[in-house]
Enzyme design. Structure first.
Site, short mmCIF file in Angstrom:
data_model
loop_
_atom_site.label_atom_id
_atom_site.label_comp_id
_atom_site.label_asym_id
_atom_site.label_seq_id
_atom_site.Cartn_x
_atom_site.Cartn_y
_atom_site.Cartn_z
N THR A 296 2.01 -2.50 -5.68
CA THR A 296 1.58 -3.70 -5.13
C THR A 296 3.06 -4.43 -4.70
O THR A 296 2.98 -5.03 -3.94
CB THR A 296 1.13 -4.59 -6.39
N HIS B 186 4.32 -3.36 -1.65
CA HIS B 186 3.47 -4.09 -0.36
C HIS B 186 4.08 -5.50 0.01
O HIS B 186 4.30 -5.82 0.89
CB HIS B 186 2.28 -4.11 -0.66
N CYS C 171 -17.18 -17.49 -15.50
CA CYS C 171 -18.46 -17.04 -14.80
C CYS C 171 -19.16 -16.17 -15.97
O CYS C 171 -18.75 -15.96 -16.94
CB CYS C 171 -17.69 -15.90 -13.76
N ASP D 210 -2.33 16.63 -4.29
CA ASP D 210 -1.30 15.57 -3.49
C ASP D 210 -0.73 16.28 -2.54
O ASP D 210 -0.89 17.58 -2.01
CB ASP D 210 -0.09 15.10 -4.67
#
Ligand SMILES: [Zn+2]
Ligand SMILES: [Zn+2]
Length: 342
Positions: free
Chosen positions: A40, A43, A96, A195
Site C-alpha cells: 500500500t 502504491h 453499521c 511465485d
C-alpha cells in the site's frame, strides 16, 4: 515531530517536521518504535491510479507499526503509559449492522490508517483505544511491527480448517510466505507456494513451505505430481491478485475445495466458473483482520513457536526511507522494517 508525508499529488515521499497528532478522551498517543513497509505504501509513493483515487494530500503514510504508549485519554481504560502496542489499521464506524453485531472486520465504512487518515510513519501516532493491541507477552520488536500483515496472513490461512489438508498458496510476497508458515505450523499436511521470484521462493522454503514452485518454469499440476496428490488441493490461499494464478488454482482444487482470496486484482477477469460450480468450490474474500480474534491467534501462534524471522529481510533507519522503499519495491525481498528510534 518527524513524519514521512505524501505532501504533493505526485510520485515521491517527503520527510518533514509536522505537529504531533491531537488526541481526544478515547485516544492513545503512541511513540512509534518500528514500522513495516507495505505494498500500500509503495502504491502511495509511486502515486499510481489506485493511490490517486484513494489518497488526499497531505497524508502521513503507514499502518504497520509497534510503539510504546506515551499518553492515554481520560476515558481510556486497561492501556497504560509504557505499554508496548501495535494498532489495528482499519478504523470502523461502530454504527453499521456488522459493527453493532461485533463483526467489525465486515464494517461497510472502514477508514484505513495511513490511507484515509494520518498514519504511523512518524515519531508519534494517535489511535482510538479500541484499535490498540497491547502486547502482553514477549514479542520481537520487528515481528510486532508487522502484526498488521501477519494478521492478513493468519486471517486468510485460518479461514478454513486445514489440519491434515493439502494447501496451495499462490503468491510468495511477505503475506503469502507468512501464510505458508502459519499453515504448516497449524497442521497442514503439505503447503505448496508459488511465485516467479526465486529469491522470494527461497524465503518461503526457509519459512517452512513444503514445496516452493516457480510457476515461470512449472505449472501447479507439476507440484501435485511431485507431492503425489491424486485429487487436488483441499485449501487455496490466493495472495497475488493475478488472473493466471487464480485460474491455475481453480484448475488444481479438489471437489469441495475452499479458496480464501486476499490478493487484490487490479481489474475484472474471467475464471472457469463451470469448474467452480461442478467442483463445488467455496470462495471467500478476505480484507483485513478479525478484531480482535485474529490478533489473539497471532499472539498464541508466536507463543507456540511460530517463527517469522525469515520473512524480515531488511532494516533501515527512517532517514533512509528512500533506500528502504526501493528495496521493498524490488518484489524480491521479504518485509522491510524502518526503525524510528535511530
Ligand atoms: Zn500493510
Ligand atoms: Zn461499521
Amino acid at each position: 515531530m518527524k513524519a514521512l508525508v505524501k505532501q504533493h499529488a505526485e510520485p515521491g515521499l517527503w520527510l518533514m517536521d509536522v505537529p504531533e497528532p491531537e488526541t481526544g478522551p478515547g485516544d492513545v498517543l503512541i511513540k512509534v518504535l518500528r514500522t513495516g513497509i507495505c505494498g500500500t505504501d509503495l502504491h502511495i509513493r509511486s502515486w499510481d491510479g489506485w493511490a490517486q483515487g484513494a489518497v488526499r494530500t497531505p497524508l502521513i503514510l503507514g499502518h504497520e507499526f509497534v510503539g510504546e504508549v506515551a499518553a492515554v485519554g481520560a476515558d481510556v481504560q486497561d492501556i497504560a503509559v509504557g505499554d508496548l502496542v501495535s494498532g489495528e489499521g482499519h478504523l470502523v464506524c461502530g454504527k453499521c449492522r456488522n459493527c453493532l453485531a461485533g463483526r467489525r472486520h465486515l464494517c461497510r465504512s472502514t477508514v484505513g490508517l495511513g490511507v484515509g487518515r494520518d498514519g504511523a510513519f512518524a515519531e508519534y501516532v494517535a489511535l482510538p483505544a479500541s484499535n490498540v493491541w497491547v502486547h502482553r507477552t514477549k514479542v520481537d520488536l520487528d515481528v510486532a511491527a508487522i502484526f498488521d500483515p501477519f494478521g492478513n496472513a493468519v486471517h486468510t490461512a485460518l479461514s478454513f480448517p486445514l489440519v491434515g489438508e493439502d494447501v496451495l498458496i499462490t503468491g510468495a510476497g511477505p503475506i503469502g510466505i507468512m501464510a505458508a508458515a502459519v499453515a504448516k505450523h497449524a497442521g497442514a499436511r503439505s503447503v505448496v507456494i508459488t511465485d516467479v521470484s526465486e529469491s522470494r521462493l527461497e524465503i518461503a522454503r526457509k519459512a517452512g513451505a513444503t514445496l516452493a514452485l516457480n510457476v515461470a518454469e512449472h505449472d501447479i499440476a507439476h507440484a501435485q505430481k511431485q507431492l503425489g496428490l491424486k485429487e487436488g488441493f483441499d485449501i487455496g490461499l490466493e495472495m497475488s491478485g493475478r488472473p493466471e494464478a487464480m485460474r491455475d488454482m481453480v484448475a488444481n482444487m479438489t471437489h469441495g475445495g475452499r479458496i480464501a482470496m486476499l490478493g487484490l486484482p487490479a481489474q475484472e477477469f474471467a475464471v472457469d466458473w463451470a469448474k467452480i460450480v461442478t467442483s463445488m468450490i467455496t470462495i471467500k474474500g478476505i480484507y483485513g483482520r478479525e478484531m480482535f480474534e485474529t490478533w489473539y491467534a497471532m499472539t498464541v501462534l508466536l507463543e507456540g513457536g511460530l517463527d517469522l524471522s525469515p520473512v524480515i529481510t531488511g532494516k533501515y533507519g527512517y532517514q533512509d526511507f528512500d533506500a528502504a522503499f526501493d528495496e521493498a519495491a524490488t518484489a524480491r525481498s521479504g518485509k522491510i522494517i524502518l526503525d524510528w528510534t535511530v
